[in-house]
Design an enzyme around this catalytic site. Structure first.
Site, PDB file in Angstrom:
ATOM      1  N   SER A  22       0.831  -1.219   0.000  1.00  0.00           N
ATOM      2  CA  SER A  22       0.000   0.000   0.000  1.00  0.00           C
ATOM      3  C   SER A  22       0.849   1.246   0.000  1.00  0.00           C
ATOM      4  CB  SER A  22      -0.823   0.141   1.277  1.00  0.00           C
ATOM      5  OG  SER A  22      -1.256  -1.003   1.811  1.00  0.00           O
ATOM      6  N   HIS A  37      -1.742  -3.310  -7.034  1.00  0.00           N
ATOM      7  CA  HIS A  37      -2.328  -2.828  -5.784  1.00  0.00           C
ATOM      8  C   HIS A  37      -3.846  -2.950  -5.823  1.00  0.00           C
ATOM      9  CE1 HIS A  37      -3.216   0.622  -2.808  1.00  0.00           C
ATOM     10  NE2 HIS A  37      -3.011  -0.487  -2.151  1.00  0.00           N
ATOM     11  N   GLU A  40      -4.602  -0.917  -9.249  1.00  0.00           N
ATOM     12  CA  GLU A  40      -3.538  -0.004  -9.680  1.00  0.00           C
ATOM     13  C   GLU A  40      -2.361  -0.859 -10.156  1.00  0.00           C
ATOM     14  OE1 GLU A  40      -4.211   3.989  -6.973  1.00  0.00           O
ATOM     15  OE2 GLU A  40      -2.998   2.397  -6.099  1.00  0.00           O
ATOM     16  N   ASN A  88      -4.040   5.930  -2.458  1.00  0.00           N
ATOM     17  CA  ASN A  88      -3.601   6.215  -1.092  1.00  0.00           C
ATOM     18  C   ASN A  88      -2.923   7.580  -0.959  1.00  0.00           C
ATOM     19  OD1 ASN A  88      -4.705   3.896  -0.146  1.00  0.00           O
ATOM     20  ND2 ASN A  88      -2.790   2.730  -0.092  1.00  0.00           N
TER      21      ASN A  88
HETATM   22  C1  LIG Z   1      -4.707   8.154   9.662  1.00  0.00           C
HETATM   23  C2  LIG Z   1      -3.943   8.488   8.905  1.00  0.00           C
HETATM   24  C3  LIG Z   1      -3.531   8.439   7.560  1.00  0.00           C
HETATM   25  C4  LIG Z   1      -3.497   7.263   6.967  1.00  0.00           C
HETATM   26  C5  LIG Z   1      -4.792   6.951   6.304  1.00  0.00           C
HETATM   27  C6  LIG Z   1      -4.581   5.812   5.490  1.00  0.00           C
HETATM   28  C7  LIG Z   1      -5.775   5.436   4.668  1.00  0.00           C
HETATM   29  C8  LIG Z   1      -5.366   4.765   3.518  1.00  0.00           C
HETATM   30  C9  LIG Z   1      -4.386   3.760   3.894  1.00  0.00           C
HETATM   31  C10 LIG Z   1      -4.786   2.534   3.311  1.00  0.00           C
HETATM   32  C11 LIG Z   1      -4.076   1.432   3.884  1.00  0.00           C
HETATM   33  C12 LIG Z   1      -4.235   0.287   3.083  1.00  0.00           C
HETATM   34  C13 LIG Z   1      -5.426   0.379   2.217  1.00  0.00           C
HETATM   35  C14 LIG Z   1      -5.097   0.372   0.789  1.00  0.00           C
HETATM   36  O1  LIG Z   1      -3.969   0.182   0.363  1.00  0.00           O
HETATM   37  C15 LIG Z   1      -6.147   0.614  -0.187  1.00  0.00           C
HETATM   38  C16 LIG Z   1      -7.519   0.357   0.291  1.00  0.00           C
HETATM   39  O2  LIG Z   1      -7.998  -0.728   0.212  1.00  0.00           O
HETATM   40  S1  LIG Z   1      -8.314   1.694   0.898  1.00  0.00           S
HETATM   41  C17 LIG Z   1      -9.906   1.066   1.257  1.00  0.00           C
HETATM   42  C18 LIG Z   1     -10.756   1.019   0.014  1.00  0.00           C
HETATM   43  N1  LIG Z   1     -12.059   0.555   0.393  1.00  0.00           N
HETATM   44  C19 LIG Z   1     -13.064   1.361   0.619  1.00  0.00           C
HETATM   45  O3  LIG Z   1     -12.954   2.562   0.496  1.00  0.00           O
HETATM   46  C20 LIG Z   1     -14.331   0.700   1.067  1.00  0.00           C
HETATM   47  C21 LIG Z   1     -15.482   1.639   1.021  1.00  0.00           C
HETATM   48  N2  LIG Z   1     -16.649   0.939   1.477  1.00  0.00           N
HETATM   49  C22 LIG Z   1     -17.484   0.246   0.664  1.00  0.00           C
HETATM   50  O4  LIG Z   1     -17.332   0.183  -0.531  1.00  0.00           O
HETATM   51  C23 LIG Z   1     -18.613  -0.478   1.348  1.00  0.00           C
HETATM   52  O5  LIG Z   1     -18.857   0.169   2.559  1.00  0.00           O
HETATM   53  C24 LIG Z   1     -18.330  -1.995   1.578  1.00  0.00           C
HETATM   54  C25 LIG Z   1     -18.340  -2.734   0.242  1.00  0.00           C
HETATM   55  C26 LIG Z   1     -17.005  -2.247   2.305  1.00  0.00           C
HETATM   56  C27 LIG Z   1     -19.423  -2.577   2.479  1.00  0.00           C
HETATM   57  O6  LIG Z   1     -20.653  -2.229   1.941  1.00  0.00           O
HETATM   58  P1  LIG Z   1     -21.948  -2.124   2.855  1.00  0.00           P
HETATM   59  O7  LIG Z   1     -23.105  -1.869   1.962  1.00  0.00           O
HETATM   60  O8  LIG Z   1     -21.662  -1.147   3.927  1.00  0.00           O
HETATM   61  O9  LIG Z   1     -22.026  -3.543   3.573  1.00  0.00           O
HETATM   62  P2  LIG Z   1     -22.538  -4.956   3.056  1.00  0.00           P
HETATM   63  O10 LIG Z   1     -21.977  -5.939   4.020  1.00  0.00           O
HETATM   64  O11 LIG Z   1     -24.019  -4.911   2.864  1.00  0.00           O
HETATM   65  O12 LIG Z   1     -21.806  -5.247   1.655  1.00  0.00           O
HETATM   66  C28 LIG Z   1     -22.269  -4.684   0.440  1.00  0.00           C
HETATM   67  C29 LIG Z   1     -22.288  -5.753  -0.620  1.00  0.00           C
HETATM   68  O13 LIG Z   1     -20.961  -6.210  -0.890  1.00  0.00           O
HETATM   69  C30 LIG Z   1     -20.894  -7.607  -0.669  1.00  0.00           C
HETATM   70  N3  LIG Z   1     -19.623  -7.943  -0.051  1.00  0.00           N
HETATM   71  C31 LIG Z   1     -19.042  -7.295   0.975  1.00  0.00           C
HETATM   72  N4  LIG Z   1     -17.865  -7.848   1.242  1.00  0.00           N
HETATM   73  C32 LIG Z   1     -17.712  -8.873   0.357  1.00  0.00           C
HETATM   74  C33 LIG Z   1     -16.699  -9.820   0.115  1.00  0.00           C
HETATM   75  N5  LIG Z   1     -15.577  -9.820   0.858  1.00  0.00           N
HETATM   76  N6  LIG Z   1     -16.862 -10.717  -0.884  1.00  0.00           N
HETATM   77  C34 LIG Z   1     -17.955 -10.732  -1.652  1.00  0.00           C
HETATM   78  N7  LIG Z   1     -18.972  -9.844  -1.468  1.00  0.00           N
HETATM   79  C35 LIG Z   1     -18.846  -8.937  -0.484  1.00  0.00           C
HETATM   80  C36 LIG Z   1     -22.023  -7.921   0.269  1.00  0.00           C
HETATM   81  O14 LIG Z   1     -22.462  -9.244   0.113  1.00  0.00           O
HETATM   82  C37 LIG Z   1     -23.075  -6.943  -0.153  1.00  0.00           C
HETATM   83  O15 LIG Z   1     -23.740  -7.424  -1.283  1.00  0.00           O
HETATM   84  P3  LIG Z   1     -25.334  -7.286  -1.367  1.00  0.00           P
HETATM   85  O16 LIG Z   1     -25.656  -7.749  -2.742  1.00  0.00           O
HETATM   86  O17 LIG Z   1     -25.608  -5.837  -1.190  1.00  0.00           O
HETATM   87  O18 LIG Z   1     -25.853  -8.136  -0.276  1.00  0.00           O
HETATM   88  N1  LIG Z   2      -5.445  -4.129   4.539  1.00  0.00           N
HETATM   89  C1  LIG Z   2      -5.697  -3.371   3.487  1.00  0.00           C
HETATM   90  O1  LIG Z   2      -6.735  -2.675   3.435  1.00  0.00           O
HETATM   91  C2  LIG Z   2      -4.747  -3.359   2.340  1.00  0.00           C
HETATM   92  C3  LIG Z   2      -3.469  -3.874   2.462  1.00  0.00           C
HETATM   93  N2  LIG Z   2      -2.613  -3.853   1.382  1.00  0.00           N
HETATM   94  C4  LIG Z   2      -1.267  -4.410   1.477  1.00  0.00           C
HETATM   95  O2  LIG Z   2      -1.358  -5.838   1.348  1.00  0.00           O
HETATM   96  C5  LIG Z   2      -0.365  -6.483   2.152  1.00  0.00           C
HETATM   97  C6  LIG Z   2      -1.051  -7.438   3.105  1.00  0.00           C
HETATM   98  O3  LIG Z   2      -1.962  -6.741   3.897  1.00  0.00           O
HETATM   99  P1  LIG Z   2      -3.122  -7.506   4.715  1.00  0.00           P
HETATM  100  O4  LIG Z   2      -3.684  -8.607   3.896  1.00  0.00           O
HETATM  101  O5  LIG Z   2      -4.009  -6.447   5.241  1.00  0.00           O
HETATM  102  O6  LIG Z   2      -2.269  -8.147   5.907  1.00  0.00           O
HETATM  103  P2  LIG Z   2      -2.636  -9.380   6.864  1.00  0.00           P
HETATM  104  O7  LIG Z   2      -1.912  -9.132   8.129  1.00  0.00           O
HETATM  105  O8  LIG Z   2      -4.108  -9.618   6.894  1.00  0.00           O
HETATM  106  O9  LIG Z   2      -1.975 -10.636   6.107  1.00  0.00           O
HETATM  107  C7  LIG Z   2      -0.590 -10.793   5.936  1.00  0.00           C
HETATM  108  C8  LIG Z   2      -0.291 -12.289   5.997  1.00  0.00           C
HETATM  109  O10 LIG Z   2       1.045 -12.512   5.540  1.00  0.00           O
HETATM  110  C9  LIG Z   2       1.547 -13.632   6.266  1.00  0.00           C
HETATM  111  N3  LIG Z   2       3.010 -13.585   6.164  1.00  0.00           N
HETATM  112  C10 LIG Z   2       3.864 -12.749   6.781  1.00  0.00           C
HETATM  113  N4  LIG Z   2       5.134 -12.996   6.352  1.00  0.00           N
HETATM  114  C11 LIG Z   2       5.048 -14.018   5.452  1.00  0.00           C
HETATM  115  C12 LIG Z   2       6.014 -14.710   4.651  1.00  0.00           C
HETATM  116  N5  LIG Z   2       7.318 -14.417   4.691  1.00  0.00           N
HETATM  117  N6  LIG Z   2       5.583 -15.689   3.831  1.00  0.00           N
HETATM  118  C13 LIG Z   2       4.266 -16.024   3.764  1.00  0.00           C
HETATM  119  N7  LIG Z   2       3.314 -15.383   4.501  1.00  0.00           N
HETATM  120  C14 LIG Z   2       3.704 -14.396   5.327  1.00  0.00           C
HETATM  121  C15 LIG Z   2       1.009 -13.461   7.675  1.00  0.00           C
HETATM  122  O11 LIG Z   2       0.971 -14.700   8.353  1.00  0.00           O
HETATM  123  C16 LIG Z   2      -0.388 -12.895   7.389  1.00  0.00           C
HETATM  124  O12 LIG Z   2      -1.363 -13.915   7.369  1.00  0.00           O
HETATM  125  C17 LIG Z   2       0.435  -5.350   2.814  1.00  0.00           C
HETATM  126  O13 LIG Z   2       1.552  -5.052   2.019  1.00  0.00           O
HETATM  127  C18 LIG Z   2      -0.569  -4.188   2.810  1.00  0.00           C
HETATM  128  O14 LIG Z   2       0.066  -2.929   2.821  1.00  0.00           O
HETATM  129  C19 LIG Z   2      -2.990  -3.356   0.157  1.00  0.00           C
HETATM  130  C20 LIG Z   2      -4.254  -2.880  -0.033  1.00  0.00           C
HETATM  131  C21 LIG Z   2      -5.236  -2.799   1.051  1.00  0.00           C
END
Ligand SMILES: CCCCCCCCCCCCCC(=O)CC(=O)SCCNC(=O)CCNC(=O)[C@H](O)C(C)(C)COP(=O)(O)OP(=O)(O)OC[C@H]1O[C@@H](n2cnc3c(N)ncnc32)[C@H](O)[C@@H]1OP(=O)(O)O
Ligand SMILES: NC(=O)C1=CN([C@@H]2O[C@H](COP(=O)(O)OP(=O)(O)OC[C@H]3O[C@@H](n4cnc5c(N)ncnc54)[C@H](O)[C@@H]3O)[C@@H](O)[C@H]2O)C=CC1
Length: 313
Positions: free
Chosen positions: A146, A167, A179, A217
């Site tokens: 990330s 990503h 990405e 991000n």
């Molecule tokens: C503090 C300081 C600074 C740092 C800040 C840092 C922030 C950024 C750092 C990021 C760190 C790492 C993150 C990263 O790299 C990138 C990211 O991933 S950022 C996160 C991006 N995600 C979002 O923004 C999520 C936004 N939210 C949503 O889209 C919805 O809220 C969500 C889909 C999560 C949930 O929807 P909701 O309607 O609230 O809930 P439901 O439970 O009803 O789900 C809706 C719908 O989706 C289906 N579903 C949910 N999960 C799954 C799944 N895993 N697999 C399959 N289907 C799934 C669910 O069944 C529902 O379907 P329906 O048909 O509506 O029943």
């Molecule tokens: N959590 C998030 O929303 C997002 C996370 N990412 C990135 O994805 C990566 C994973 O994040 P998460 O899934 O959230 O972490 P997580 O903590 O859920 O999973 C990481 C897993 O890696 C395993 N692991 C650690 N070292 C290992 C090794 N050497 N070999 C095999 N397995 C090993 C751990 O046992 C753990 O189960 C990170 O680089 C994170 O920055 C990217 C997008 C969104």
């Protein structure tokens, strides 16, 4: 309306996947946590042979369970009038996922390795060095990092031309974006294969250079930080900040809900890393309230408390 949109997303991802072709047939996903299990799921449901690797057998068992449940959610929507076909889809997708606790052995048969392990440069270096020695010549390596630099991660491998960033977003099966990050030495052929693979697993791909936070991000981090600072100053309540961004800007989650969802420790880790690297950038300055919540163990949804309280799962 919201449900319709979500259904549309999953159905579209699924049908795109079936229609697209990719040169990649065998993928190894390393890290079976939150992201790795989602990447394994979307790859398997698109017809790829997947090996999901984690050091912990317990994590792998948990991942298989959650993948099964999430595939069930997809099947319920895509095959709503054909439950038997839905069951077949789940069974066939699950059968394409093997698990392993041995990253090196799993890389030997991979066309593509996607790394999704802990966000720690040293640990990622150790893993890629080990994989580089054993993976076939043609195998492409990608990191789902990330916040770390793709160029820095790939500095330890010989195959720098066959290395890039893929990503994904959380939750992987629902979020439509991928990405595709080109490192300084990523070849055109590798880039093209990564883009084609992203489409084949149902994602819309955008391209970005190796710049901190890539696109999403780099914009999300300052946005969430500003929301925390606003709350810290007492300018508005947490609920009102989140309501404002959901109803005023159309975001599915407010910034503080999103920070809790991602994990406050992850937020702090990213912010601290960028602050150390870019100490003059005011957007990345540490936030006392964020540090306090993390030090108290209030890490967000997974801990039962962050900016809000949650029922522990
Ligand atoms: C503090 C300081 C600074 C740092 C800040 C840092 C922030 C950024 C750092 C990021 C760190 C790492 C993150 C990263 O790299 C990138 C990211 O991933 S950022 C996160 C991006 N995600 C979002 O923004 C999520 C936004 N939210 C949503 O889209 C919805 O809220 C969500 C889909 C999560 C949930 O929807 P909701 O309607 O609230 O809930 P439901 O439970 O009803 O789900 C809706 C719908 O989706 C289906 N579903 C949910 N999960 C799954 C799944 N895993 N697999 C399959 N289907 C799934 C669910 O069944 C529902 O379907 P329906 O048909 O509506 O029943
Ligand atoms: N959590 C998030 O929303 C997002 C996370 N990412 C990135 O994805 C990566 C994973 O994040 P998460 O899934 O959230 O972490 P997580 O903590 O859920 O999973 C990481 C897993 O890696 C395993 N692991 C650690 N070292 C290992 C090794 N050497 N070999 C095999 N397995 C090993 C751990 O046992 C753990 O189960 C990170 O680089 C994170 O920055 C990217 C997008 C969104």
């Amino acid at each position: 309306m919201k449900k319709m949109v979500q259904f549309g997303v999953i159905a579209r991802n699924f049908s795109n996947s079936s229609a697209m072709q990719s040169a990649i047939k065998n993928i190894t996903v390393i890290g079976g946590g939150l992201m790795g299990s989602g990447i394994a799921q979307v790859s398997a449901q698109a017809g790829q042979n997947v090996t999901l690797v984690d050091l912990s057998p317990e994590v792998l068992a948990k991942s298989q369970k959650s993948i099964g449940a999430n595939l069930g959610r997809v099947a319920k929507k895509v095959y709503k009038d054909k439950p038997q076909e839905g069951e077949k889809f789940v069974a066939e997708s699950m059968a394409r996922i093997k698990t392993s606790t041995d990253p090196a052995a799993a890389a030997k048969s991979a066309d593509l390795v996607v790394e999704a392990i802990v966000e720690n440069m040293g640990v990622k270096h150790k893993l890629f060095q080990q994989l580089d020695a054993v993976a076939p010549e043609h195998t492409i390596f990608a990191s789902n990092t990330s916040s770390l630099s793709i160029n820095e991660i790939c500095s330890v491998v010989k195959r720098k031309d066959r290395f890039g960033g893929l990503h994904f977003f959380n939750p992987v099966p629902v979020m439509r974006l991928l990405e595709v990050v080109r490192g300084a030495e990523t070849s055109d052929a590798t880039y093209k294969t990564m883009m084609e693979w992203g489409k084949a697993v149902g994602k819309t791909c955008i391209t970005c250079k190796d710049t901190p936070g890539f696109v999403v991000n780099r914009l999300l981090v300052p946005y969430i930080c500003e929301a925390i600072r606003l709350y810290e100053r007492g300018d508005a309540s947490a609920r009102d900040i989140d309501t404002a961004m959901k109803l005023g800007a159309g975001y599915p989650m407010g910034p503080l809900e999103l920070a809790d969802y991602v994990g406050l420790d992850t937020n702090k880790f990213i912010l601290d890393g960028w602050h150390n690297k870019y100490p003059d950038q005011p957007l990345f300055k540490p936030i006392p309230l964020l540090n306090k919540l993390v030090s108290e163990g209030k890490l967000g949804v997974k801990a039962g408390e962050g900016f809000y309280k949650y029922e522990k799962k």
